[in-house]
Design a protein around this motif. Structure first.
Motif, short mmCIF file in Angstrom:
data_model
loop_
_atom_site.label_atom_id
_atom_site.label_comp_id
_atom_site.label_asym_id
_atom_site.label_seq_id
_atom_site.Cartn_x
_atom_site.Cartn_y
_atom_site.Cartn_z
N LEU A 198 16.73 0.92 14.69
CA LEU A 198 15.80 2.04 14.64
C LEU A 198 16.44 3.28 14.05
CD1 LEU A 198 13.84 1.87 18.02
CD2 LEU A 198 13.08 1.16 15.76
N ARG A 199 17.72 3.46 14.27
CA ARG A 199 18.41 4.65 13.79
C ARG A 199 18.93 4.51 12.36
NH1 ARG A 199 18.87 7.50 18.42
NH2 ARG A 199 18.76 6.27 20.30
N GLU A 200 19.12 3.27 11.88
CA GLU A 200 19.79 3.08 10.59
C GLU A 200 18.95 2.41 9.52
OE1 GLU A 200 23.52 1.13 11.25
OE2 GLU A 200 24.15 2.60 12.76
N ALA A 201 18.04 1.53 9.89
CA ALA A 201 17.27 0.79 8.88
C ALA A 201 16.19 1.67 8.27
CB ALA A 201 16.64 -0.45 9.51
N ARG A 202 15.73 1.25 7.11
CA ARG A 202 14.64 1.97 6.46
C ARG A 202 13.38 1.84 7.32
NH1 ARG A 202 13.49 -0.66 1.29
NH2 ARG A 202 13.86 -2.48 2.56
N LEU A 203 12.64 2.91 7.41
CA LEU A 203 11.42 2.94 8.21
C LEU A 203 10.45 1.84 7.78
CD1 LEU A 203 9.71 4.24 10.40
CD2 LEU A 203 8.95 5.92 8.71
N ILE A 204 10.37 1.58 6.49
CA ILE A 204 9.44 0.55 6.01
C ILE A 204 9.79 -0.82 6.59
CG2 ILE A 204 10.63 0.00 3.83
CD1 ILE A 204 7.71 -0.06 2.61
N SER A 205 11.07 -1.11 6.76
CA SER A 205 11.47 -2.40 7.34
C SER A 205 11.00 -2.52 8.78
CB SER A 205 12.99 -2.55 7.30
OG SER A 205 13.45 -2.60 5.98
N ILE A 206 11.11 -1.43 9.52
CA ILE A 206 10.68 -1.43 10.92
C ILE A 206 9.16 -1.56 11.00
CG2 ILE A 206 10.60 -0.04 13.03
CD1 ILE A 206 13.34 1.14 11.96
N ARG B 79 0.81 -1.22 0.00
CA ARG B 79 0.00 0.00 0.00
C ARG B 79 0.84 1.26 0.00
NH1 ARG B 79 -2.59 -2.69 4.26
NH2 ARG B 79 -1.60 -1.24 5.68
N ASN B 80 2.06 1.21 0.53
CA ASN B 80 2.82 2.43 0.78
C ASN B 80 4.14 2.53 0.03
OD1 ASN B 80 1.18 3.81 2.91
ND2 ASN B 80 1.38 1.78 3.80
N ARG B 81 4.32 1.79 -1.01
CA ARG B 81 5.59 1.79 -1.76
C ARG B 81 5.90 3.17 -2.36
NH1 ARG B 81 7.88 -2.79 -1.27
NH2 ARG B 81 6.83 -4.76 -1.55
N HIS B 82 4.90 3.98 -2.62
CA HIS B 82 5.12 5.27 -3.26
C HIS B 82 5.56 6.36 -2.28
CE1 HIS B 82 1.04 5.39 -1.71
NE2 HIS B 82 1.12 6.70 -1.73
N LYS B 83 5.56 6.12 -1.00
CA LYS B 83 5.93 7.12 -0.01
C LYS B 83 7.44 7.06 0.24
CE LYS B 83 1.42 7.16 2.10
NZ LYS B 83 0.63 6.96 3.30
N LYS B 84 8.16 8.05 -0.26
CA LYS B 84 9.61 8.06 -0.21
C LYS B 84 10.16 8.07 1.22
CE LYS B 84 10.10 10.31 -4.64
NZ LYS B 84 10.53 11.51 -5.35
N GLY B 85 9.47 8.70 2.14
CA GLY B 85 9.94 8.79 3.52
C GLY B 85 10.09 7.43 4.18
N LEU B 86 9.36 6.44 3.69
CA LEU B 86 9.44 5.10 4.27
C LEU B 86 10.76 4.41 3.93
CD1 LEU B 86 5.81 3.86 3.65
CD2 LEU B 86 6.82 4.61 5.80
N PHE B 87 11.48 4.93 2.97
CA PHE B 87 12.74 4.32 2.56
C PHE B 87 13.94 5.01 3.20
CE2 PHE B 87 9.58 3.12 -0.50
CZ PHE B 87 9.79 1.77 -0.61
N LEU B 88 13.66 5.91 4.13
CA LEU B 88 14.71 6.59 4.91
C LEU B 88 14.67 6.06 6.33
CD1 LEU B 88 14.02 10.24 3.70
CD2 LEU B 88 15.86 8.71 2.94
N PRO B 89 15.76 6.26 7.08
CA PRO B 89 15.74 5.86 8.50
C PRO B 89 14.73 6.70 9.30
CG PRO B 89 17.98 6.21 7.74
CD PRO B 89 17.07 6.72 6.66
N MET B 90 14.34 6.16 10.43
CA MET B 90 13.44 6.85 11.34
C MET B 90 14.12 8.12 11.88
SD MET B 90 11.83 5.28 14.86
CE MET B 90 11.03 3.95 14.00
N GLU B 91 13.34 9.14 12.16
CA GLU B 91 13.90 10.35 12.77
C GLU B 91 14.48 10.00 14.13
OE1 GLU B 91 11.29 13.70 12.95
OE2 GLU B 91 10.57 13.38 10.90
#
Length: 155
Positions: A124-132, A17-29
């Motif tokens: 939490l600091r390094e992995a992509r948000l989508i993985s978490i 559902r969320n593959r198009h959201k680029k922020g999910l492919f960055l680490p968590m804040e």
């Protein structure tokens, strides 16, 4: 308490559902990661001081399962054996706890949990948000299935 080998976190409904959201492919804040890690570190410190309360042990179970799911997804650097050992020993600790609310955990288990919590913090600091988020989705499904099974057994 073992994780099921069914399904892949890579193909979860959330991810589709969320593959198009680029922020999910960055680490968590960092601030969000800090908010998630602090209560886990406090629970670990409680266990380290020999005050093994049920809620602290359950926190460690959840973190151990999450890290296990992240290992399966390829987002963790610690060994699966470390997490599996922690899971088994936490399960035994919960059985030994029975109806009481406190106990002292084996120091070796506490050291293994320290490794797991440190890995949780790193991921939490390094992995992509989508993985978490996918691992968290799997944890929710796992928990739901465990509760349903428990209710079935108690009936």
């Amino acid at each position: 308490m073992n994780r099921s080998e069914k399904g892949s976190a890579r193909h979860s409904a959330f991810a589709k559902r969320n593959r198009h959201k680029k922020g999910l492919f960055l680490p968590m804040e960092r601030s969000a990661a800090n908010k998630l890690v602090l209560p886990i570190r406090l629970a670990l410190e409680t266990l380290r001081r020999g005050r093994g309360r049920r809620d602290a042990i359950f926190s460690m179970v959840e973190v151990t399962l999450l890290v296990g799911f992240l290992i399966e997804a390829g987002d963790s650097v610690i060994s699966k054996e470390t997490v599996d050992s922690a899971e088994r020993r936490l399960h035994r600790a919960l059985e030994d706890l029975g109806g009481s609310d406190g106990m002292e955990l084996d120091p070796e288990l506490v050291e293994t949990l320290t490794v797991v919590v440190n890995e949780y913090d790193r991921v939490l600091r390094e992995a992509r948000l989508i993985s978490i988020l996918e691992a968290n989705e799997r944890l929710g499904a796992f928990t739901h299935a465990a509760v349903a099974e428990r209710r079935h057994l108690d009936a």
